[in-house]
Design a protein around this motif. Structure first.
Motif, PDB file in Angstrom:
ATOM      1  N   ALA A 362       0.895  -1.320   0.018  1.00 45.11           N
ATOM      2  CA  ALA A 362      -0.109  -0.067  -0.167  1.00 45.11           C
ATOM      3  C   ALA A 362       0.960   1.325  -0.113  1.00 45.11           C
ATOM      4  N   GLY A 363       2.055   0.958  -0.021  1.00 41.88           N
ATOM      5  CA  GLY A 363       3.043   2.187  -0.017  1.00 41.88           C
ATOM      6  C   GLY A 363       3.231   2.940   1.253  1.00 41.88           C
ATOM      7  N   GLU A 364       3.267   2.084   2.388  1.00 41.40           N
ATOM      8  CA  GLU A 364       3.333   2.791   3.852  1.00 41.40           C
ATOM      9  C   GLU A 364       4.576   2.065   4.354  1.00 41.40           C
ATOM     10  N   LEU A 365       5.530   2.525   4.134  1.00 36.27           N
ATOM     11  CA  LEU A 365       6.924   2.392   4.637  1.00 36.27           C
ATOM     12  C   LEU A 365       7.138   2.366   6.017  1.00 36.27           C
ATOM     13  N   GLU A 366       6.664   3.497   6.771  1.00 34.72           N
ATOM     14  CA  GLU A 366       6.764   3.733   8.192  1.00 34.72           C
ATOM     15  C   GLU A 366       5.767   2.755   8.953  1.00 34.72           C
ATOM     16  N   GLY A 367       4.840   2.634   8.559  1.00 36.55           N
ATOM     17  CA  GLY A 367       3.593   1.563   9.012  1.00 36.55           C
ATOM     18  C   GLY A 367       4.245   0.101   8.921  1.00 36.55           C
ATOM     19  N   ALA A 368       4.818  -0.321   7.834  1.00 38.40           N
ATOM     20  CA  ALA A 368       5.444  -1.503   7.742  1.00 38.40           C
ATOM     21  C   ALA A 368       6.661  -1.834   8.595  1.00 38.40           C
ATOM     22  N   ALA A 369       7.625  -0.754   8.821  1.00 39.20           N
ATOM     23  CA  ALA A 369       8.418  -0.827   9.832  1.00 39.20           C
ATOM     24  C   ALA A 369       8.105  -0.934  11.109  1.00 39.20           C
ATOM     25  N   GLU A 370       6.898  -0.209  11.494  1.00 36.31           N
ATOM     26  CA  GLU A 370       6.086  -0.251  12.938  1.00 36.31           C
ATOM     27  C   GLU A 370       5.924  -1.626  13.124  1.00 36.31           C
ATOM     28  N   ILE A 388      11.932 -16.684  10.215  1.00 35.35           N
ATOM     29  CA  ILE A 388      12.939 -16.324   9.333  1.00 35.35           C
ATOM     30  C   ILE A 388      12.477 -16.040   7.953  1.00 35.35           C
ATOM     31  N   THR A 389      11.477 -17.287   7.783  1.00 38.64           N
ATOM     32  CA  THR A 389      11.139 -17.159   6.102  1.00 38.64           C
ATOM     33  C   THR A 389       9.988 -15.962   5.999  1.00 38.64           C
ATOM     34  N   CYS A 390       9.092 -15.702   7.127  1.00 39.84           N
ATOM     35  CA  CYS A 390       8.348 -14.582   7.077  1.00 39.84           C
ATOM     36  C   CYS A 390       8.946 -13.233   6.931  1.00 39.84           C
ATOM     37  N   THR A 391      10.203 -13.001   7.700  1.00 41.79           N
ATOM     38  CA  THR A 391      10.710 -11.667   7.484  1.00 41.79           C
ATOM     39  C   THR A 391      11.486 -11.550   6.245  1.00 41.79           C
ATOM     40  N   GLN A 392      12.059 -12.601   5.655  1.00 43.72           N
ATOM     41  CA  GLN A 392      12.758 -12.646   4.217  1.00 43.72           C
ATOM     42  C   GLN A 392      11.647 -12.232   3.465  1.00 43.72           C
ATOM     43  N   ARG A 393      10.333 -12.781   3.562  1.00 41.29           N
ATOM     44  CA  ARG A 393       9.356 -12.142   2.688  1.00 41.29           C
ATOM     45  C   ARG A 393       9.002 -10.822   2.838  1.00 41.29           C
ATOM     46  N   VAL A 394       9.162 -10.137   3.917  1.00 39.71           N
ATOM     47  CA  VAL A 394       9.043  -8.680   3.916  1.00 39.71           C
ATOM     48  C   VAL A 394      10.003  -8.117   3.237  1.00 39.71           C
ATOM     49  N   HIS A 395      11.570  -8.516   3.542  1.00 40.29           N
ATOM     50  CA  HIS A 395      12.484  -7.852   2.754  1.00 40.29           C
ATOM     51  C   HIS A 395      12.268  -7.953   1.104  1.00 40.29           C
ATOM     52  N   ARG A 396      12.105  -9.107   0.701  1.00 41.12           N
ATOM     53  CA  ARG A 396      11.519  -9.183  -0.744  1.00 41.12           C
ATOM     54  C   ARG A 396      10.372  -8.351  -1.217  1.00 41.12           C
ATOM     55  N   ALA A 397       9.315  -8.133  -0.561  1.00 40.93           N
ATOM     56  CA  ALA A 397       8.542  -7.264  -0.675  1.00 40.93           C
ATOM     57  C   ALA A 397       8.806  -5.761  -0.878  1.00 40.93           C
ATOM     58  N   LEU A 398       9.946  -5.714   0.066  1.00 42.20           N
ATOM     59  CA  LEU A 398      10.324  -4.286  -0.106  1.00 42.20           C
ATOM     60  C   LEU A 398      11.206  -3.904  -1.150  1.00 42.20           C
ATOM     61  N   ARG A 399      11.876  -4.866  -1.467  1.00 41.75           N
ATOM     62  CA  ARG A 399      12.932  -4.893  -2.574  1.00 41.75           C
ATOM     63  C   ARG A 399      12.295  -4.824  -4.134  1.00 41.75           C
ATOM     64  N   GLY A 407      13.552   2.176   1.888  1.00 43.06           N
ATOM     65  CA  GLY A 407      13.463   1.239   2.822  1.00 43.06           C
ATOM     66  C   GLY A 407      14.683   0.479   3.313  1.00 43.06           C
ATOM     67  N   ALA A 408      15.956   1.051   2.738  1.00 40.94           N
ATOM     68  CA  ALA A 408      17.226   0.390   2.742  1.00 40.94           C
ATOM     69  C   ALA A 408      17.420  -0.110   4.522  1.00 40.94           C
ATOM     70  N   ASP A 409      17.401   0.957   5.136  1.00 39.59           N
ATOM     71  CA  ASP A 409      17.299   0.764   6.752  1.00 39.59           C
ATOM     72  C   ASP A 409      16.691  -0.427   7.087  1.00 39.59           C
ATOM     73  N   LEU A 410      15.501  -0.626   6.810  1.00 39.23           N
ATOM     74  CA  LEU A 410      14.596  -1.730   7.196  1.00 39.23           C
ATOM     75  C   LEU A 410      15.109  -2.860   6.553  1.00 39.23           C
ATOM     76  N   GLN A 411      15.548  -3.002   5.306  1.00 39.06           N
ATOM     77  CA  GLN A 411      15.922  -4.389   4.937  1.00 39.06           C
ATOM     78  C   GLN A 411      17.270  -4.447   5.624  1.00 39.06           C
ATOM     79  N   GLU A 412      18.456  -3.551   6.025  1.00 31.20           N
ATOM     80  CA  GLU A 412      19.538  -3.981   6.731  1.00 31.20           C
ATOM     81  C   GLU A 412      19.290  -4.622   7.913  1.00 31.20           C
ATOM     82  N   GLN A 413      18.043  -4.038   8.714  1.00 33.23           N
ATOM     83  CA  GLN A 413      17.788  -4.544  10.057  1.00 33.23           C
ATOM     84  C   GLN A 413      17.284  -5.853   9.664  1.00 33.23           C
ATOM     85  N   ILE A 414      16.343  -6.135   8.670  1.00 33.42           N
ATOM     86  CA  ILE A 414      15.930  -7.787   8.517  1.00 33.42           C
ATOM     87  C   ILE A 414      17.217  -8.636   8.317  1.00 33.42           C
TER      88      ILE A 414
END
Length: 427
Positions: A362-370, A388-399, A407-414
């Motif tokens: 939906a284009g809500e980066l801040e909401g996703a990070a929260e 682990i797999t769930c968070t990797q899915r978040v990483h791919r969705a962001l990518r 969202g580079a910072d969030l990707q790095e945290q993941i």
């Protein structure tokens, strides 16, 4: 040493953890592997470092040369001084372990005493052990449960190796099937799908011997779950559909189509996923709890898990962003109360990950990070394969989204989070 170890109603892994705890208590910088302990006990190894020698001597209350000497066959005297293994330490945590050890010893005696014809008390004890594991599994780190889980499976298998009355044999096969299912889930959580499916196949054999349709359906659900997370999505669909013929009334009749929905969604089949979600909802009208459901915990499928599964399924489908967000928000709310019997840290993390993906779409980066932030705070002991797999899915969705650069910072945290999964921890 081997004689002393065999008197302990605990596994070598448990004794190694006790060694590590005692070493820290003594301020000694040393660890002991299960393999090393076995080699010392068998006489294959006779040398250790001075620091390991000090901890072993403190643990057993005997000089190392006496511990490594052949046993004479005489009853060894009790240690004169407190040790981390045998006597109370004065520390609440360690003393609690000793109380639990005494309870395990009492249970092993009761099981041995009833070998020829198991009493109702023995059967109740084994059932209680299996139920406790089923209840604890979704809420406690696997590292805390695995020794008891393996020990309980060994106990049930040992009891089944003796001649039993048909009624007792069926009940033991039922409990063996449940325990095997829990170990299938444990193997999956350790990212070992081969071991998981091996345990599940054996569990299914036990369900056949118990002639219990509810257990057959539940195990098919586990096989579908393992296959889904292993990326074998069509296999996951087949297991879910295969189990449906047995799931006439228990909550597996809801779980199986929800497993199917996730697998269809990951394959991009929105119509099949939606149809499976609708079948699961309709199944509640005829649900009647059986012996599997009555165990609770991982053995039953509740409303909260259904909402989480729907959220995850729909998060695969860009056309279902609004519905995915709605389901995920409801799932996150459902798992906020950690005192609820339905609470499970894995499903809570999965719900938050699904919400993060919906918000990214939906284009809500801040909401996703929260949404995903509490997941990234989980300790390594809780970083099971599904999380682990769930968070990797978040990483791919962001990518793959327009938010990738922001969202580079969030990707790095993941990425940092996924570097230390449960399977990477020393055991």
């Amino acid at each position: 040493m081997e004689f002393l170890l065999r008197q302990q109603p605990r596994t070598y892994d448990e004794i190694v953890r006790e060694f590590d705890r005692l070493a820290k208590e003594l301020g000694e910088n040393v660890t002991l592997s299960t393999r090393h302990l076995r080699r010392l006990a068998s006489g294959e190894r006779t040398n250790t470092t001075p620091v390991m020698r000090r901890v072993l001597q403190s643990m057993f209350g005997k000089p190392l040369n006496e511990l490594l000497a052949p046993w004479s066959g005489e009853v060894l005297p009790a240690a004169a001084e407190p040790t981390g293994l045998l006597l109370a330490t004065g520390q609440p945590a360690a003393d609690r372990e000793l109380i639990e050890m005494a309870a395990r010893r009492a249970k092993s005696f009761a099981l041995a005493a009833g070998q020829t014809d198991l009493t109702s008390d023995v059967m109740e004890q084994v059932h209680a052990d299996v139920q406790r594991l089923a209840l604890d599994y979704p809420q406690r780190p696997l590292s805390e449960l695995l020794p008891d889980l393996i020990g309980t499976q060994d106990t049930v298998f040992t009891l089944l190796e003796q001649q039993r009355r048909p009624a007792q044999a069926r009940q033991l096969y039922f409990l063996a099937g449940v325990t095997g299912g829990l170990l299938a889930k444990a193997s999956h959580d350790m990212a070992d799908p081969h071991a998981a499916l091996t345990q599940a196949r054996t569990a299914y054999v036990c369900a056949d011997n118990a002639d219990h349709n509810g257990l057959r359906a539940w195990i098919r659900g586990l096989q579908s779950l393992v296959s889904y997370w292993a990326g074998r999505t069509r296999e996951s669909v087949r297991y879910a559909q295969s189990g449906a013929e047995f799931a006439a009334s228990n909550t597996a009749s809801v779980w199986l189509p929800m497993n199917e929905a996730r697998a269809w969604a990951s394959l991009g089949n929105a119509n099949a996923a939606r149809a499976a979600i609708e079948r699961a909802e309709a199944a509640w009208d005829s649900v009647q709890e059986d012996e599997v459901d009555e165990l609770g915990g991982l053995c039953t499928f509740g409303r909260a898990r259904q909402v989480y599964y729907a959220a995850e399924a729909l998060s695969w489908l860009p056309s279902e962003v609004t519905a995915a967000d709605d389901y995920a928000t409801r799932a996150v709310d459902a798992y906020e109360d950690s005192s609820s019997p339905e609470w499970a840290f894995g499903d809570q993390a999965g719900s938050r990950s699904a919400l993060a993906i919906a918000r990214i779409q939906a284009g809500e980066l801040e909401g996703a990070a929260e949404a995903v932030a509490p997941v990234l705070d989980l300790a390594p002991e809780q970083r099971i394969n599904g999380i682990i797999t769930c968070t990797q899915r978040v990483h791919r969705a962001l990518r793959d989204s327009p938010l990738a650069e922001a969202g580079a910072d969030l990707q790095e945290q993941i990425e940092i989070f996924t570097r230390t999964p449960l399977k990477a921890l020393p055991r």
